[in-house]
Design a protein around this motif. Structure first.
Motif, PDB file in Angstrom:
ATOM      1  N   PHE A  41     -51.088  36.355  72.805  1.00  0.00           N
ATOM      2  CA  PHE A  41     -52.399  36.987  72.788  1.00  0.00           C
ATOM      3  C   PHE A  41     -53.423  36.071  73.453  1.00  0.00           C
ATOM      4  CE2 PHE A  41     -50.368  38.909  68.983  1.00  0.00           C
ATOM      5  CZ  PHE A  41     -50.412  40.230  69.386  1.00  0.00           C
ATOM      6  N   PRO A  42     -54.453  36.649  74.070  1.00  0.00           N
ATOM      7  CA  PRO A  42     -55.511  35.809  74.655  1.00  0.00           C
ATOM      8  C   PRO A  42     -56.202  34.987  73.563  1.00  0.00           C
ATOM      9  CG  PRO A  42     -55.927  38.161  75.071  1.00  0.00           C
ATOM     10  CD  PRO A  42     -54.726  38.059  74.214  1.00  0.00           C
ATOM     11  N   LYS A  43     -56.857  33.960  73.964  1.00  0.00           N
ATOM     12  CA  LYS A  43     -57.605  33.129  73.016  1.00  0.00           C
ATOM     13  C   LYS A  43     -58.895  33.837  72.604  1.00  0.00           C
ATOM     14  CE  LYS A  43     -55.871  28.728  74.697  1.00  0.00           C
ATOM     15  NZ  LYS A  43     -54.865  28.564  73.690  1.00  0.00           N
ATOM     16  N   GLY A  44     -59.453  33.415  71.513  1.00  0.00           N
ATOM     17  CA  GLY A  44     -60.747  33.906  71.073  1.00  0.00           C
ATOM     18  C   GLY A  44     -60.684  35.202  70.276  1.00  0.00           C
ATOM     19  N   LYS A  45     -61.847  35.851  70.219  1.00  0.00           N
ATOM     20  CA  LYS A  45     -62.008  37.054  69.400  1.00  0.00           C
ATOM     21  C   LYS A  45     -61.057  38.168  69.837  1.00  0.00           C
ATOM     22  CE  LYS A  45     -65.403  40.489  67.959  1.00  0.00           C
ATOM     23  NZ  LYS A  45     -66.772  40.973  68.076  1.00  0.00           N
ATOM     24  N   LEU A  46     -60.911  38.376  71.143  1.00  0.00           N
ATOM     25  CA  LEU A  46     -60.036  39.442  71.618  1.00  0.00           C
ATOM     26  C   LEU A  46     -58.601  39.218  71.149  1.00  0.00           C
ATOM     27  CD1 LEU A  46     -59.553  42.008  73.247  1.00  0.00           C
ATOM     28  CD2 LEU A  46     -59.196  40.559  75.253  1.00  0.00           C
ATOM     29  N   GLY A  47     -58.109  38.011  71.263  1.00  0.00           N
ATOM     30  CA  GLY A  47     -56.762  37.701  70.806  1.00  0.00           C
ATOM     31  C   GLY A  47     -56.600  37.927  69.313  1.00  0.00           C
ATOM     32  N   MET A  48     -57.617  37.559  68.561  1.00  0.00           N
ATOM     33  CA  MET A  48     -57.589  37.761  67.122  1.00  0.00           C
ATOM     34  C   MET A  48     -57.536  39.252  66.791  1.00  0.00           C
ATOM     35  SD  MET A  48     -60.210  36.225  64.249  1.00  0.00           S
ATOM     36  CE  MET A  48     -61.634  36.891  65.089  1.00  0.00           C
ATOM     37  N   LEU A  49     -58.330  40.054  67.508  1.00  0.00           N
ATOM     38  CA  LEU A  49     -58.332  41.494  67.269  1.00  0.00           C
ATOM     39  C   LEU A  49     -56.992  42.124  67.663  1.00  0.00           C
ATOM     40  CD1 LEU A  49     -61.904  42.456  68.533  1.00  0.00           C
ATOM     41  CD2 LEU A  49     -61.101  42.341  66.172  1.00  0.00           C
ATOM     42  N   LEU A  50     -56.454  41.728  68.803  1.00  0.00           N
ATOM     43  CA  LEU A  50     -55.171  42.279  69.239  1.00  0.00           C
ATOM     44  C   LEU A  50     -54.056  41.884  68.271  1.00  0.00           C
ATOM     45  CD1 LEU A  50     -55.422  41.624  73.083  1.00  0.00           C
ATOM     46  CD2 LEU A  50     -55.573  43.841  71.930  1.00  0.00           C
ATOM     47  N   GLY A  51     -54.064  40.659  67.810  1.00  0.00           N
ATOM     48  CA  GLY A  51     -53.058  40.206  66.848  1.00  0.00           C
ATOM     49  C   GLY A  51     -53.160  40.946  65.531  1.00  0.00           C
ATOM     50  N   THR A  52     -54.381  41.179  65.089  1.00  0.00           N
ATOM     51  CA  THR A  52     -54.591  41.920  63.845  1.00  0.00           C
ATOM     52  C   THR A  52     -54.131  43.366  63.993  1.00  0.00           C
ATOM     53  OG1 THR A  52     -56.459  40.504  63.265  1.00  0.00           O
ATOM     54  CG2 THR A  52     -56.317  42.634  62.147  1.00  0.00           C
ATOM     55  N   MET A  53     -54.457  43.974  65.130  1.00  0.00           N
ATOM     56  CA  MET A  53     -54.034  45.354  65.356  1.00  0.00           C
ATOM     57  C   MET A  53     -52.521  45.447  65.447  1.00  0.00           C
ATOM     58  SD  MET A  53     -55.602  48.188  65.416  1.00  0.00           S
ATOM     59  CE  MET A  53     -54.400  49.351  64.802  1.00  0.00           C
ATOM     60  N   TYR A  54     -51.894  44.472  66.048  1.00  0.00           N
ATOM     61  CA  TYR A  54     -50.433  44.408  66.106  1.00  0.00           C
ATOM     62  C   TYR A  54     -49.848  44.421  64.688  1.00  0.00           C
ATOM     63  CZ  TYR A  54     -45.807  42.284  66.545  1.00  0.00           C
ATOM     64  OH  TYR A  54     -44.466  42.019  66.432  1.00  0.00           O
ATOM     65  N   GLU A  55     -50.381  43.579  63.818  1.00  0.00           N
ATOM     66  CA  GLU A  55     -49.887  43.505  62.438  1.00  0.00           C
ATOM     67  C   GLU A  55     -50.136  44.809  61.681  1.00  0.00           C
ATOM     68  OE1 GLU A  55     -48.060  41.211  60.971  1.00  0.00           O
ATOM     69  OE2 GLU A  55     -48.072  39.896  62.713  1.00  0.00           O
TER      70      GLU A  55
END
Length: 74
Positions: A41-55
């Motif tokens: 996932f990309p770093k920062g907020k976008l990566g955090m959001l994508l990782g959360t959505m994945y989960e």
């Protein structure tokens, strides 16, 4: 970022680039999120959001976002 802020961001933040540019994060296909998971996932907020959505999608928890989505005018 609180859990509530995170969930709100998932239903309002749009993908800023790529094939699904301008798609709300919670509407991204699961296969796209799996691809990001494999590549990183990309770093920062976008990566955090994508990782959360994945989960969320991986665990079948999309129903948690429905009440928030219903509040957003389209």
């Amino acid at each position: 970022m609180t859990q509530e802020e995170m969930l709100q961001a998932l239903v309002t933040t749009r993908m800023p680039f790529g094939k699904y540019k301008d798609t709300v994060i919670c509407d991204l296909p699961e296969a796209y999120l799996v691809w990001f998971h494999q590549k990183g996932f990309p770093k920062g907020k976008l990566g955090m959001l994508l990782g959360t959505m994945y989960e969320i999608k991986l665990n079948g928890l999309e129903y948690l976002l429905r009440p928030l989505r219903n509040k957003i005018p389209r």
